[in-house]
Design a protein around this motif. Structure first.
Motif, PDB file in Angstrom:
ATOM      1  N   MET A  76      15.819 -13.337  44.728  1.00 14.03           N
ATOM      2  CA  MET A  76      17.152 -13.626  44.383  1.00 14.03           C
ATOM      3  C   MET A  76      17.098 -15.056  43.303  1.00 14.03           C
ATOM      4  N   GLY A  77      17.763 -14.675  42.144  1.00 10.34           N
ATOM      5  CA  GLY A  77      17.713 -15.849  41.293  1.00 10.34           C
ATOM      6  C   GLY A  77      19.013 -16.986  41.702  1.00 10.34           C
ATOM      7  N   HIS A  78      18.660 -18.129  41.191  1.00  8.39           N
ATOM      8  CA  HIS A  78      19.551 -19.426  41.500  1.00  8.39           C
ATOM      9  C   HIS A  78      20.636 -18.892  40.947  1.00  8.39           C
ATOM     10  N   LEU A  79      20.703 -18.004  39.668  1.00  4.59           N
ATOM     11  CA  LEU A  79      21.930 -17.852  39.017  1.00  4.59           C
ATOM     12  C   LEU A  79      22.864 -16.837  39.790  1.00  4.59           C
ATOM     13  N   ALA A  80      22.121 -16.154  40.845  1.00  4.08           N
ATOM     14  CA  ALA A  80      22.867 -14.965  41.675  1.00  4.08           C
ATOM     15  C   ALA A  80      23.735 -15.922  42.753  1.00  4.08           C
ATOM     16  N   CYS A  81      23.371 -17.143  42.786  1.00  4.35           N
ATOM     17  CA  CYS A  81      24.040 -17.702  43.932  1.00  4.35           C
ATOM     18  C   CYS A  81      25.476 -18.115  43.789  1.00  4.35           C
ATOM     19  N   PHE A  82      25.970 -17.904  42.491  1.00 12.91           N
ATOM     20  CA  PHE A  82      27.493 -17.921  42.178  1.00 12.91           C
ATOM     21  C   PHE A  82      28.246 -16.949  43.188  1.00 12.91           C
ATOM     22  N   SER A  83      27.399 -15.731  43.274  1.00  4.98           N
ATOM     23  CA  SER A  83      28.124 -14.462  43.976  1.00  4.98           C
ATOM     24  C   SER A  83      28.873 -15.035  45.482  1.00  4.98           C
ATOM     25  N   GLY A  84      28.507 -16.116  46.027  1.00  2.00           N
ATOM     26  CA  GLY A  84      29.043 -16.472  47.407  1.00  2.00           C
ATOM     27  C   GLY A  84      30.437 -16.943  46.966  1.00  2.00           C
ATOM     28  N   TRP A 143      23.051   3.525  28.486  1.00  2.00           N
ATOM     29  CA  TRP A 143      22.474   2.419  29.040  1.00  2.00           C
ATOM     30  C   TRP A 143      21.141   2.430  28.482  1.00  2.00           C
ATOM     31  N   VAL A 144      20.293   1.349  28.347  1.00  2.00           N
ATOM     32  CA  VAL A 144      19.005   1.434  27.901  1.00  2.00           C
ATOM     33  C   VAL A 144      17.937   1.560  28.886  1.00  2.00           C
ATOM     34  N   GLN A 145      18.376   0.707  29.856  1.00  2.00           N
ATOM     35  CA  GLN A 145      17.192   0.566  30.843  1.00  2.00           C
ATOM     36  C   GLN A 145      18.112   0.675  32.343  1.00  2.00           C
ATOM     37  N   HIS A 146      17.380   0.883  33.506  1.00  2.00           N
ATOM     38  CA  HIS A 146      18.125   0.800  34.930  1.00  2.00           C
ATOM     39  C   HIS A 146      17.852  -0.277  35.785  1.00  2.00           C
ATOM     40  N   HIS A 147      17.949  -1.444  35.055  1.00  2.00           N
ATOM     41  CA  HIS A 147      17.649  -2.724  35.780  1.00  2.00           C
ATOM     42  C   HIS A 147      19.165  -3.224  36.079  1.00  2.00           C
ATOM     43  N   VAL A 148      19.120  -3.550  37.519  1.00  2.00           N
ATOM     44  CA  VAL A 148      20.440  -4.077  37.798  1.00  2.00           C
ATOM     45  C   VAL A 148      20.238  -5.266  38.649  1.00  2.00           C
ATOM     46  N   SER A 149      20.940  -6.433  38.173  1.00  2.00           N
ATOM     47  CA  SER A 149      20.884  -7.639  38.912  1.00  2.00           C
ATOM     48  C   SER A 149      22.234  -8.488  38.869  1.00  2.00           C
ATOM     49  N   ILE A 150      22.478  -9.232  39.897  1.00  2.00           N
ATOM     50  CA  ILE A 150      23.787 -10.125  40.272  1.00  2.00           C
ATOM     51  C   ILE A 150      23.118 -11.334  39.725  1.00  2.00           C
ATOM     52  N   GLY A 151      21.995 -11.695  39.314  1.00  2.00           N
ATOM     53  CA  GLY A 151      21.710 -12.717  38.861  1.00  2.00           C
ATOM     54  C   GLY A 151      21.616 -12.684  37.149  1.00  2.00           C
ATOM     55  N   TYR A 173      14.006 -26.632  38.652  1.00  2.00           N
ATOM     56  CA  TYR A 173      15.318 -26.464  38.843  1.00  2.00           C
ATOM     57  C   TYR A 173      15.921 -27.449  37.682  1.00  2.00           C
ATOM     58  N   ILE A 174      17.016 -26.845  36.855  1.00  2.00           N
ATOM     59  CA  ILE A 174      17.435 -27.342  35.537  1.00  2.00           C
ATOM     60  C   ILE A 174      18.870 -27.822  35.787  1.00  2.00           C
ATOM     61  N   LEU A 175      19.066 -28.500  36.900  1.00  2.00           N
ATOM     62  CA  LEU A 175      20.416 -29.004  37.049  1.00  2.00           C
ATOM     63  C   LEU A 175      21.496 -27.827  37.196  1.00  2.00           C
ATOM     64  N   ARG A 176      21.047 -26.562  37.446  1.00  2.00           N
ATOM     65  CA  ARG A 176      22.172 -25.727  37.455  1.00  2.00           C
ATOM     66  C   ARG A 176      23.189 -25.800  38.532  1.00  2.00           C
ATOM     67  N   PRO A 177      24.344 -25.260  38.445  1.00  2.00           N
ATOM     68  CA  PRO A 177      25.491 -25.464  39.175  1.00  2.00           C
ATOM     69  C   PRO A 177      25.561 -24.346  40.489  1.00  2.00           C
ATOM     70  N   GLU A 178      25.056 -23.184  40.325  1.00  2.00           N
ATOM     71  CA  GLU A 178      25.489 -21.971  40.944  1.00  2.00           C
ATOM     72  C   GLU A 178      25.800 -22.228  42.540  1.00  2.00           C
ATOM     73  N   VAL A 179      24.682 -23.044  43.220  1.00  2.00           N
ATOM     74  CA  VAL A 179      24.832 -23.270  44.611  1.00  2.00           C
ATOM     75  C   VAL A 179      26.046 -23.918  44.863  1.00  2.00           C
ATOM     76  N   ILE A 180      26.251 -25.122  44.223  1.00  2.00           N
ATOM     77  CA  ILE A 180      27.427 -26.094  44.505  1.00  2.00           C
ATOM     78  C   ILE A 180      28.518 -25.166  44.225  1.00  2.00           C
ATOM     79  N   GLU A 181      28.567 -24.456  43.082  1.00  2.00           N
ATOM     80  CA  GLU A 181      29.880 -23.772  42.861  1.00  2.00           C
ATOM     81  C   GLU A 181      30.510 -23.144  44.109  1.00  2.00           C
ATOM     82  N   SER A 182      29.491 -22.230  44.619  1.00  2.00           N
ATOM     83  CA  SER A 182      29.853 -21.595  45.846  1.00  2.00           C
ATOM     84  C   SER A 182      30.311 -22.387  46.992  1.00  2.00           C
ATOM     85  N   TYR A 183      29.760 -23.710  47.137  1.00  2.00           N
ATOM     86  CA  TYR A 183      30.163 -24.572  48.278  1.00  2.00           C
ATOM     87  C   TYR A 183      31.858 -24.820  47.781  1.00  2.00           C
ATOM     88  N   MET A 184      31.811 -25.176  46.445  1.00  2.00           N
ATOM     89  CA  MET A 184      33.348 -25.785  46.085  1.00  2.00           C
ATOM     90  C   MET A 184      34.208 -24.393  46.599  1.00  2.00           C
TER      91      MET A 184
END
Ligand code: DMJ
Length: 646
Positions: free
Chosen positions: A459-467, A389-397, A530-541
């Motif tokens: 929390m990033g928008h990207l992390a919203c896929f995790s739902g 590992w090079v750094q200890h940064h952990v993210s779900i986003g 907001y750049i038309l990202r899908p992650e929140v809608i992906e979790s709704y689906m």
């Protein structure tokens, strides 16, 4: 002998006066500065320059309509952390993940120093020219000739293995008229996006809907038509057959895989390899299969590193050389990039009957299993040279996200036979729950980021896929945890919905925070876009499919209305720069993932569950459906996933 002091000459040094020494030093330092400066004006090919600068920096700007050098752009933007993405120029970078990074002041500041430090490391780059890389087709032949099986992949046999028809009873048409009308609306949005792309940007990677031209970028090297490849399966499942035929014809006649240029291994894999694989599996058109096999082979040299962990950037031309991103810590590879290859590579082995692709990703898996993990967590940066590992940064986003997604989906795609993936996924989730999952004072559950033990309550928008991810994985951990996982998935999805409802436009920001007084809102100007990202809608689906709670369809419809109101422009859909402002400021970019993911997930949300049923399909991280490899279906040894080294 006695030395006599000469008049006017200093007794020290070479007999120079102090003032003379000063002039000499001044001249010397001027000369050194001049030499260094000259380095930057040398042609890119000069070896000396490559020694002093990381590879990314030495890449020429790809010139073409709307094209820019993303790496240079990243470095430039690194100095402008206060500006939201897209505000620095008329352009939004193709790689949204990388764009995120470039905006982080920490990365930005460190990037330059790290690049210089990495310059030394760059010499250690272990890249082999393509000629020295084992050719996949050559190996396929020997594989076929040897003890290994040689039955070619049979599309008919594959289809016979599916449990249900891919498009369902009636292409997923819902019986409820209101839901059907909503579905039709989404289809119209797809047609509108496509028509404008076709009219103004045909063959380019993405549409710039305000300036009505095409964007190329250089995330895909010389590859073109990202929006076409990303749209194939969406058009097909929506029954937009004229549009689908145009797309297919373009792939057949104009997709040039012999293009040169440096591409992101990750982006090419999720969009091009994923898009072509899905198109093949849905339609059985052999043309897609031969294209994807050709492309897959071009990606293999990226794995020629001391550890087998691929580098992030690959030259798709004959050299096959690869590099780490110039901005990545000390020449490291990114978890979400090298960890998001498994699904596609398993299918490349499946189709080619060549185990090499699967071997490559299994090797990544092996290293990640062995390496020590801080608190059971997977940091985002790993050295492809040392395997540490090079750094200890952990993210779900950003930087981590789809690595976790691909663990559970690898398990599901193997028809629940891939025990290694299962163990890693539930182990990672346990560590995430213990270290990252937080509850705000207002009762919102969120995933914080972790920086060497210190939590960043963002929390990033990207992390919203995790739902959705936690939802689809709920059934297969410990039985007593099923409800717990479903609850966690619902809570995360609820929090992400809150990030939408708390904005003026009802669209969510790029990142939202839970400190500084607010909850689920962006506190920094630079996080408001907001750049038309899908992650929140992906979790709704996914949550809709898992629970059939009508609120998820309502939330999806809210998103449709907001997209229509704030992102639809005369010639397509565009991202916006501030979700908290009702005065629209568009970023002039119709991202290709809007067509492949955002609109597809919305369409599935308003369709019956038998359209691409989850019993048969998993979606790659760009929403391209890949079939589950059913264990009870007859396949030969190669498709059982036996690798040569096993
Ligand atoms: C997509 O390209 C993929 O979903 C990727 O995993 C990360 N995010 C973008 C869309 O936001």
């Amino acid at each position: 002998m006695v030395f006599r002091k000469l008049p006017g000459v200093s007794a020290s040094g070479m007999g120079l006066r102090l003032s003379q020494k000063f002039v000499f030093l001044l001249f010397l330092s001027g000369l050194v500065t001049l030499c260094f400066g000259a380095l930057f004006f040398l042609p890119d090919s000069v070896r000396l320059k490559r020694i002093f600068l990381s590879k990314t920096e030495t890449q020429p700007v790809t010139v073409g309509s709307g094209s820019e050098n993303d790496a240079r752009e990243l470095l430039k933007r690194a100095k402008e952390p206060e500006l939201p993405r897209g505000m620095t120029s008329a352009r939004v970078e193709t790689s949204t993940r990388l764009k995120n990074l470039s905006r982080k002041p920490t990365v930005s500041r460190e990037a330059t120093e790290e690049r210089l430090a990495a310059a030394g490391k760059a010499l250690e780059d272990f890249t082999l020219p393509r000629s020295r890389t084992e050719s996949a087709s050559a190996k396929a032949t020997s594989f076929a000739r040897g003890a290994a099986p040689s039955e070619p992949f049979s599309y008919d046999a594959f289809k016979a293995c599916l449990l249900k028809p891919p498009l369902g009873r009636d292409s997923g048409r819902p019986t409820d008229p209101e839901t059907n009308a909503r579905r039709e609306k989404v289809k119209e949005m797809m047609k509108f996006s496509w028509d404008n792309y076709k009219r103004y940007a045909w063959g380019k990677n993405e549409l710039r809907p305000l300036t009505r031209n095409g964007h190329i970028g250089n995330m895909f090297g010389g590859l073109r038509g990202a929006s076409i490849i990303d749209s194939l399966d969406t058009l097909y499942i929506m029954g937009l057959m004229d549009e689908y035929k145009d797309a297919k014809e373009w792939v057949e006649t104009s997709l040039d895989l012999n293009s040169n240029g440096e591409a992101s291994l990750f982006e090419v894999n999720i969009r091009y390899v994923g898009g072509l694989l899905a198109a093949y599996y849905l339609t059985g058109e052999e043309m897609y299969k031969s294209k994807v096999m050709e492309l897959g082979e071009k990606l293999l040299p990226a794995f020629n590193t001391p550890t087998g962990i691929p580098r992030g950037v690959i030259n798709l031309g004959s050299s096959g050389t690869s590099w780490s991103w110039g901005w990545a810590s000390a020449g490291s590879s990114i978890l979400a990039e090298f960890g998001t290859l498994h699904l596609e590579f398993v299918h490349l082995s499946e189709l080619s009957r060549n185990p090499i692709y699967k071997e490559k990703v299994m090797n990544i898996r092996k290293l990640l299993t062995k390496i020590e993990k801080p608190h059971g967590l997977y940091p985002n940066f790993l050295s492809p040279v040392s395997g540490n590992w090079v750094q200890h940064h952990v993210s779900i986003g950003g930087l981590g996200d789809s690595f976790y997604e691909y663990l559970i989906k690898s398990y599901l795609m193997s028809d629940k036979t891939d025990e290694g993936a299962k163990k890693m996924y539930y182990g990672a989730l346990e560590a995430i729950e213990a270290n990252l999952v937080q509850k705000s004072p207002g009762g919102l559950t969120y995933m914080a980021e972790w920086r060497g033990g210190i939590l960043d309550h963002k929390m990033g928008h990207l992390a919203c896929f995790s739902g959705g991810m936690i939802g689809i994985g709920a059934d297969d951990g410990a039985p007593e945890k099923r409800q717990h996982f479903l609850d966690l998935a619902a809570e995360i999805t609820h929090t992400c919905h809150e990030s939408y409802t708390r904005s003026a436009t009802k669209l969510g920001p790029e990142a939202f925070r839970f400190d500084g007084g607010g909850e689920a809102t962006a506190t920094r100007l630079s996080d408001r876009y907001y750049i038309l990202r899908p992650e929140v809608i992906e979790s709704y689906m996914y949550m809709w499919r898992l629970t059939h709670d009508p609120k998820y369809r309502e939330w999806g419809w809210e998103a449709v209305e907001a997209l229509e109101r704030h992102c639809r422009v005369e010639s397509g859909f565009s991202g916006i720069r501030d979700v908290y402002s009702m005065t629209a400021s568009h970023d002039n970019m119709q991202q290709s993932f809007f067509l492949s993911e955002t609109l597809k997930y919305l369409y599935l949300l308003f369709s019956d569950d038998d359209l691409l049923p989850l019993e048969d399909w998993v979606f790659n991280t760009e929403a391209h459906p890949l079939p589950i490899i059913h264990k009870n279906c007859q396949r030969d040894e190669a498709t059982q996933g036996k690798t040569a080294s096993e």
